[in-house]
Design a protein around this motif. Structure first.
Motif, mmCIF file in Angstrom:
data_model
loop_
_atom_site.group_PDB
_atom_site.id
_atom_site.type_symbol
_atom_site.label_atom_id
_atom_site.label_comp_id
_atom_site.label_asym_id
_atom_site.label_seq_id
_atom_site.Cartn_x
_atom_site.Cartn_y
_atom_site.Cartn_z
ATOM 1 N N TYR A 529 28.442 -13.073 14.106
ATOM 2 C CA TYR A 529 29.303 -12.228 14.926
ATOM 3 C C TYR A 529 29.438 -10.880 14.244
ATOM 4 O O TYR A 529 29.120 -10.702 13.058
ATOM 5 C CB TYR A 529 30.682 -12.864 15.116
ATOM 6 N N TYR A 530 29.884 -9.914 15.030
ATOM 7 C CA TYR A 530 30.171 -8.594 14.481
ATOM 8 C C TYR A 530 31.642 -8.305 14.707
ATOM 9 O O TYR A 530 32.142 -8.375 15.827
ATOM 10 C CB TYR A 530 29.319 -7.519 15.151
ATOM 11 N N GLU A 531 32.350 -7.972 13.620
ATOM 12 C CA GLU A 531 33.768 -7.656 13.701
ATOM 13 C C GLU A 531 33.989 -6.177 13.457
ATOM 14 O O GLU A 531 33.424 -5.588 12.529
ATOM 15 C CB GLU A 531 34.571 -8.459 12.686
ATOM 16 N N VAL A 532 34.814 -5.566 14.315
ATOM 17 C CA VAL A 532 35.160 -4.166 14.156
ATOM 18 C C VAL A 532 36.628 -4.005 14.535
ATOM 19 O O VAL A 532 37.137 -4.720 15.407
ATOM 20 C CB VAL A 532 34.261 -3.263 15.035
ATOM 21 N N THR A 533 37.320 -3.091 13.877
ATOM 22 C CA THR A 533 38.723 -2.819 14.171
ATOM 23 C C THR A 533 38.846 -1.418 14.751
ATOM 24 O O THR A 533 38.308 -0.452 14.192
ATOM 25 C CB THR A 533 39.586 -2.943 12.912
ATOM 26 N N ILE A 534 39.536 -1.325 15.898
ATOM 27 C CA ILE A 534 39.739 -0.051 16.588
ATOM 28 C C ILE A 534 41.230 0.278 16.530
ATOM 29 O O ILE A 534 42.079 -0.576 16.806
ATOM 30 C CB ILE A 534 39.287 -0.141 18.062
ATOM 31 N N ASP A 535 41.545 1.527 16.170
ATOM 32 C CA ASP A 535 42.952 1.910 16.057
ATOM 33 C C ASP A 535 43.638 1.911 17.421
ATOM 34 O O ASP A 535 44.673 1.279 17.620
ATOM 35 C CB ASP A 535 43.077 3.279 15.395
ATOM 36 N N SER A 536 43.097 2.617 18.394
ATOM 37 C CA SER A 536 43.625 2.638 19.758
ATOM 38 C C SER A 536 42.679 3.458 20.619
ATOM 39 O O SER A 536 41.809 4.172 20.111
ATOM 40 C CB SER A 536 45.044 3.233 19.811
ATOM 41 N N GLY A 537 42.849 3.327 21.941
ATOM 42 C CA GLY A 537 42.033 4.109 22.859
ATOM 43 C C GLY A 537 40.832 3.332 23.371
ATOM 44 O O GLY A 537 40.774 2.105 23.299
ATOM 45 N N THR A 538 39.846 4.070 23.880
ATOM 46 C CA THR A 538 38.631 3.491 24.452
ATOM 47 C C THR A 538 37.438 3.904 23.612
ATOM 48 O O THR A 538 37.287 5.080 23.252
ATOM 49 C CB THR A 538 38.431 3.969 25.902
ATOM 50 N N GLU A 539 36.591 2.940 23.297
ATOM 51 C CA GLU A 539 35.373 3.197 22.526
ATOM 52 C C GLU A 539 34.172 2.688 23.313
ATOM 53 O O GLU A 539 34.125 1.517 23.686
ATOM 54 C CB GLU A 539 35.431 2.489 21.170
ATOM 55 N N ASP A 540 33.200 3.579 23.580
ATOM 56 C CA ASP A 540 31.977 3.171 24.256
ATOM 57 C C ASP A 540 30.765 3.343 23.335
ATOM 58 O O ASP A 540 29.663 3.636 23.776
ATOM 59 C CB ASP A 540 31.789 3.962 25.547
#
Length: 641
Positions: A529-540
């Motif tokens: 699996y690939y794990e990523v953390t996003i602070d907020s908002g939309t990521e494309d």
């Protein structure tokens, strides 16, 4: 001359074809484990003399009634058809229903829960008791339904516009309704005292429903073309299967979404006379562990089905519901859902199943038709499940149906597809599907791609096909060089773990990666699996690819050569290293990403074994790193059962 038949005390355990069916007072027809096909109308007569008994049709052991009437129903008589269906026995959980029968003395054959009965033997039932309290209940001698939870939903752009029905008989044919289950369990196995009279084997016992609650629907059978009103674009409408037989849901969705279906080849094309729906059906699913009637304690959501195959008689694509929480007015809470619903087969929609459809027009009337009706027993292997996967064979077996389709000539295989699971904040799984159909495009194709039923999730993943809408199913032609964009969104800092959940019929590529355009790194999501953390908002910034462009041909060969095996009998995990790669580390992670095993400096042996007896049952990711900084990821399943 038309064949007109009156069945007097007839027990029938085989299929039959009838032009018209007449059941006189003091008579009944009993069908066990099969179907009856009536080409025209059914007349079940009521009694007119004080000592007479109304005519009856009993459909038992998953028997069904097919009718070939074109246009408006010609069914008459105040006698009753009786048919069983099971729902949940959890008194906090809704089922979405659509009745197969109604009150024949009124227009539109309306239904009400006062027409539900509790079976006591194969032909006798007692009326359910309707109660105004919160909790329905069942025992081996009683069935009480809490009528305050009976609602219908007629064309609204949000989920808050529910209309209370209660005990009224005003649910028209084709209208869906909600009803909560009951506490307790009625596990009566209904028996027939006439077994000694020489009935065919198997007709005397109706199987125990187990953990489900059995209901006996009694009334005039629905038949013919049934109109369902839908509202303006974006409106949802609760409808369902309104017949005492299964239906091919693909045909209903396609022909009401602007497609013309060839009933011989199964091919379909744009240009149909009716284009009111978006070709998608949404099925309610609910967390069975919830034990409260308070809406804010609910966790539930809508699974999504679209008939996006190359053939109208082949299986479409379904993705499970993410479970949302709700505010007291019915809107969704802006918090992460708690888990994910179950997978169900949806194409052959069983008797009584309700579902939502969405309008893509100014509104109008969609048509449910007899030509959609099939005889298909309920169950996973038959691709027909009531809100409750065997590997399919290439072609259908024989399926009796009204349209005269020879299903044995049609493949029932699903499209090649990738089910992508995203574990969000280690709290719930969002499922998406990439399906591959050569007759589609990379962009939005009407009727082929399905929007998410839950656009208000605080944290979500989706395919941004037209740069504004969020799609949970994307159907496109396959190309191994293709890079398929997908996006994530969140209100607050959120972790996302992407992985492949399953690969139905998918053998088009050996590798599947998530490419992160920000880091420039490819991540294997078949084996890990690939794990990523996003602070907020939309990521494309993410893409699904079928090649790791950063790897050389030699690197790919080395990765494929290294194999990992789990022997659950001997509790050993074994690594095969035939190319004698110099392994620097071996790390094992559980599915949440927690490191549970690590060893260093393995060297270049051709085989390694590690004990796994201390590991709990579950899915694990094994990561190997070589001295040349090559990372090899493999997925294993540990099961000690």
């Amino acid at each position: 001359m038309k064949k007109l038949i009156s069945y007097i005390f007839l027990f029938y355990a085989g299929q039959t074809l009838i032009a018209q069916l007449y059941v006189s007072p003091n008579s009944y027809m009993y069908v066990a484990d099969n179907y009856v096909y009536v080409n025209q109308d059914v007349n079940i007569q009521n009694s007119i003399l004080p000592n007479d008994i109304n005519g009856k049709i009993y459909l038992r052991n998953e028997s069904q009634l097919l009718q070939g009437t074109a246009g408006v129903s010609g069914n008459t008589g105040d006698g009753k058809l009786s048919i069983f269906q099971e729902g949940t026995h959890n008194n906090y959980a809704y089922n979405y229903w659509c009745s197969p029968v109604g009150n024949g003395s009124s227009a539109f054959n309306p239904f009400g829960v006062s027409m539900l009965y509790r079976p006591t033997d194969l032909t006798a039932s007692t009326p359910a008791t309707l109660i105004p309290t919160l909790d329905g209940s069942a025992t081996n001698s009683s069935l009480s339904i809490a009528s305050r939870w009976v609602f219908k939903f007629l064309s609204s752009i949000n989920y808050s516009q529910w209309f209370s029905v209660g005990s009224a008989t005003n649910i028209n044919a084709g209208e869906g309704f909600t009803m909560k289950g009951v506490s307790g369990l009625d596990n009566t196995t209904v028996l027939d005292g006439r077994l000694a009279s020489g009935l065919p084997s198997g007709t005397g016992v109706q199987n125990n429903p187990g953990s489900k609650q059995r209901y006996d629907f009694r009334g005039k059978p629905n038949d013919g073309t049934i109109d369902v009103t839908v509202g303006s674009s974006g409106s949802l409408t609760l409808t369902g299967n309104p017949y005492p037989s299964a239906i091919n849901l693909n045909l209903f969705l396609l022909e009401n979404s602007g497609y013309t279906v060839n009933y011989i080849t199964g091919a379909y094309s744009p240009g149909g006379p009716v284009n009111l729906l978006d070709n998608t059906a949404y099925f309610w699913d609910q967390d069975p562990s919830i034990n409260s009637h308070v809406l804010t304690a609910y966790a539930g959501g809508y699974g999504t089905y679209v008939p996006n195959n190359t053939n109208a008689f082949s299986l479409g694509t379904y993705v499970a519901a993410p479970w949302n929480n709700y505010l007291s007015d019915g809107t969704q809470i802006l918090l992460p859902p708690t888990f994910t619903g179950s997978l169900y087969e949806r194409m052959m929609t069983p008797i009584g199943q309700g579902f939502m459809v969405k309008s893509n027009s100014a509104g109008g009337t969609v048509k449910m038709k007899n030509s959609y009706r099939v005889f298909r027993k309920e169950g996973v292997a038959n691709n027909s499940q009531f809100h409750r996967s065997v590997k399919p064979s290439e072609f259908w077996d024989e399926i009796p149906n009204v349209a005269g389709v020879d299903y044995t000539k049609h493949s029932k295989k699903e499209l090649p597809q990738i089910k992508i699971h995203t574990l969000i904040n280690n709290a719930f799984v969002k499922q998406m599907a990439l399906a591959f159909n050569p007759n589609t495009t990379d962009g939005y194709d009407p009727g082929m791609d399905a929007k998410s039923a839950d656009k208000n999730l605080t944290s979500d993943t989706y395919f941004p096909l037209d740069n504004k809408n969020e799609y949970v199913i994307s159907t496109l032609p396959f190309d191994v060089e293709k890079r398929i964009p997908f996006a994530v969104k969140c209100k607050t800092r959120t972790s996302f773990k992407f992985m492949v959940g399953s690969l139905p019929n998918f053998d088009l590529a050996d590798e599947i990666y998530v490419y992160d355009k920000e880091t420039g790194v490819y991540h294997d999501i078949i084996n890990g699996y690939y794990e990523v953390t996003i602070d907020s908002g939309t990521e494309d910034r993410f893409e699904i690819t079928f090649k790791d462009a950063s790897l050389s041909t030699e690197d790919l060969s080395n990765i494929k050569s290294c194999l990992v095996f789990q022997d659950n009998d001997s509790n050993l995990l074994t690594i095969s290293n035939p190319k004698l790669l110099d392994l620097k580390t071996c790390s094992i992670y559980d599915i949440s990403g927690k490191l549970i095993f690590n060893t260093k400096q393995l060297g270049s042996n051709n085989r390694y074994s590690f004990p796994s007896s201390s590991f709990s049952d579950g899915v694990y990711v094994v990561k190997l790193n070589t001295k040349d900084n090559l990372e090899i990821t493999k997925k294993i399943i540990i099961s000690k059962k």
